[in-house]
Scaffold this motif. Sequence first.
Motif, PDB file in Angstrom:
ATOM      1  N   SER A   1      -2.930   1.674  -4.010  1.00 32.62           N
ATOM      2  CA  SER A   1      -3.891   3.168  -3.651  1.00 32.62           C
ATOM      3  C   SER A   1      -3.864   2.681  -2.269  1.00 32.62           C
ATOM      4  CB  SER A   1      -4.492   3.705  -4.108  1.00 32.62           C
ATOM      5  OG  SER A   1      -4.605   4.103  -5.805  1.00 32.62           O
ATOM      6  N   TYR A   2      -4.760   1.881  -1.819  1.00 38.09           N
ATOM      7  CA  TYR A   2      -5.241   1.493  -0.720  1.00 38.09           C
ATOM      8  C   TYR A   2      -5.194   0.237  -0.458  1.00 38.09           C
ATOM      9  CZ  TYR A   2      -7.997   5.638  -2.458  1.00 38.09           C
ATOM     10  OH  TYR A   2      -8.044   6.749  -2.601  1.00 38.09           O
ATOM     11  N   SER A   3      -5.339  -0.314   1.484  1.00 34.16           N
ATOM     12  CA  SER A   3      -5.070  -1.395   1.348  1.00 34.16           C
ATOM     13  C   SER A   3      -6.393  -2.526   0.992  1.00 34.16           C
ATOM     14  CB  SER A   3      -5.459  -1.506   3.333  1.00 34.16           C
ATOM     15  OG  SER A   3      -3.750  -0.366   3.612  1.00 34.16           O
TER      16      SER A   3
ATOM     17  N   TYR B   1       3.459  17.873   3.944  1.00 36.92           N
ATOM     18  CA  TYR B   1       2.633  16.961   3.829  1.00 36.92           C
ATOM     19  C   TYR B   1       3.698  15.526   4.277  1.00 36.92           C
ATOM     20  CZ  TYR B   1       0.889  20.386   0.631  1.00 36.92           C
ATOM     21  OH  TYR B   1       0.007  21.178   0.138  1.00 36.92           O
TER      22      TYR B   1
ATOM     23  N   HIS C   1       2.110  10.994   5.732  1.00 42.96           N
ATOM     24  CA  HIS C   1       1.565  10.788   6.145  1.00 42.96           C
ATOM     25  C   HIS C   1       0.879  11.081   8.291  1.00 42.96           C
ATOM     26  CE1 HIS C   1      -0.939   7.752   7.561  1.00 42.96           C
ATOM     27  NE2 HIS C   1      -1.541   6.484   6.570  1.00 42.96           N
TER      28      HIS C   1
ATOM     29  N   SER D   1       8.300   4.062  -0.303  1.00 44.82           N
ATOM     30  CA  SER D   1       7.489   4.037   0.682  1.00 44.82           C
ATOM     31  C   SER D   1       8.459   2.741   1.790  1.00 44.82           C
ATOM     32  CB  SER D   1       6.295   4.188   0.460  1.00 44.82           C
ATOM     33  OG  SER D   1       5.917   2.035  -0.125  1.00 44.82           O
TER      34      SER D   1
ATOM     35  N   GLN E   1       1.125  -1.327   0.026  1.00 40.35           N
ATOM     36  CA  GLN E   1      -0.016   0.326   0.119  1.00 40.35           C
ATOM     37  C   GLN E   1       0.867   0.976  -0.211  1.00 40.35           C
ATOM     38  OE1 GLN E   1      -0.895   2.691   2.482  1.00 40.35           O
ATOM     39  NE2 GLN E   1      -1.547   3.236   1.358  1.00 40.35           N
ATOM     40  N   GLY E   2       1.267   1.923  -0.838  1.00 44.56           N
ATOM     41  CA  GLY E   2       1.368   3.140  -1.283  1.00 44.56           C
ATOM     42  C   GLY E   2       2.597   3.181  -2.344  1.00 44.56           C
TER      43      GLY E   2
ATOM     44  N   TYR F   1      -0.906  12.935   4.644  1.00 44.40           N
ATOM     45  CA  TYR F   1      -1.588  12.889   2.405  1.00 44.40           C
ATOM     46  C   TYR F   1      -1.371  11.333   3.216  1.00 44.40           C
ATOM     47  CZ  TYR F   1      -0.747  13.120  -2.501  1.00 44.40           C
ATOM     48  OH  TYR F   1      -0.889  13.419  -3.859  1.00 44.40           O
ATOM     49  N   TYR F   2      -2.476  10.973   1.936  1.00 46.54           N
ATOM     50  CA  TYR F   2      -2.399   9.269   1.991  1.00 46.54           C
ATOM     51  C   TYR F   2      -1.499   8.598   2.205  1.00 46.54           C
ATOM     52  CZ  TYR F   2      -0.902   8.366  -3.096  1.00 46.54           C
ATOM     53  OH  TYR F   2      -0.092   8.310  -4.125  1.00 46.54           O
ATOM     54  N   ASP F   3      -0.024   8.687   1.595  1.00 42.76           N
ATOM     55  CA  ASP F   3       1.251   8.343   1.818  1.00 42.76           C
ATOM     56  C   ASP F   3       2.386   8.872   1.708  1.00 42.76           C
ATOM     57  OD1 ASP F   3       2.517   5.580   1.262  1.00 42.76           O
ATOM     58  OD2 ASP F   3       3.792   6.653  -0.664  1.00 42.76           O
TER      59      ASP F   3
ATOM     60  N   SER G   1       3.118  11.833  -1.099  1.00 43.02           N
ATOM     61  CA  SER G   1       4.201  13.066  -1.329  1.00 43.02           C
ATOM     62  C   SER G   1       4.924  13.923  -1.327  1.00 43.02           C
ATOM     63  CB  SER G   1       3.726  14.013   0.493  1.00 43.02           C
ATOM     64  OG  SER G   1       5.147  13.022   1.199  1.00 43.02           O
TER      65      SER G   1
END
Length: 274
Positions: free
Chosen positions: A30-32, A100, A102, A11, A6-7, A124-126, A130
């Motif tokens: 993008s998502y788990s 930015y 996570h 990462s 994820q990410g 931010y999502y990751d 970012s």
Amino acid sequence: MQIAIQGEPGSFSHEAALKFFPEATIVPCSYSPEVFRRLVDGDVDAAAIPIENSLAGSVVEHYDLLLTHDVAVERETLLGIHHNLIAVPGAQIERLVRVYSHPIALAQCRRFFAEHPQIEPVPYYDTAGSVKQLMELRDRSCGAIASAQAAAYYGGEVLAPNLEDNAENYTRFFLMRRRNEVAANQQANKVSLAFQVENRPGTLVGALQAFVDQQINLTKIESRPVPGKPWQYIFYTDYQLASPELAEKALQLLDEHCSMVKELGRYSAGQIEG
């Protein structure tokens, strides 16, 4: 070997996946839930997920996904987490207005933001995502907090290393495979387990007594609510494994007190390196 994470590339999950298999091809998601779906559907060979941080605690979503998918933990590794302030080359800390990352990474760098009150932390999502965004926008008034690997991957400049408030910052990562493809590990010394007790007095005490009776050392226990069933809980535990026979005996005794028992994996415990 294709490993889903994820990410974005760069990462911490990417770094952990390469610790498991240095030559692996990384498949970013993008998502788990997408990570688990790709693994179950056979799109990838394995998946690497963070399960617990030594400062922030468990990644509860991943426990829930482990419970509801036909996968098992094959290996564990511990990754030291070092946060870096990254910016477009030529940027200066004094001119940054937003950074930015996570939300967990931002929360682990509170001292930096206290020392630089002019900088706004922006979730931010990751972490690596970012940095990716930063380098696409080329905005010298913004920065990102992520790994040094993310800076190298996207061409960012590290303005300040080791921003984390606590140097003893580690994340446990699981390597998962489809359950029927996980080979027995004769060197396994740790078990992750989920169970739900019957809704009657003394059942949780009885379940825990099963571990005591077998002189099994529980190293972790926490509860999660059962979706759609208010005030009912799933208990997640980790325990040290002295022998395969003890693990089987513990499962047998737990069955007497529980409405559900699921072994999430038997594996060798990760070790802090360095």
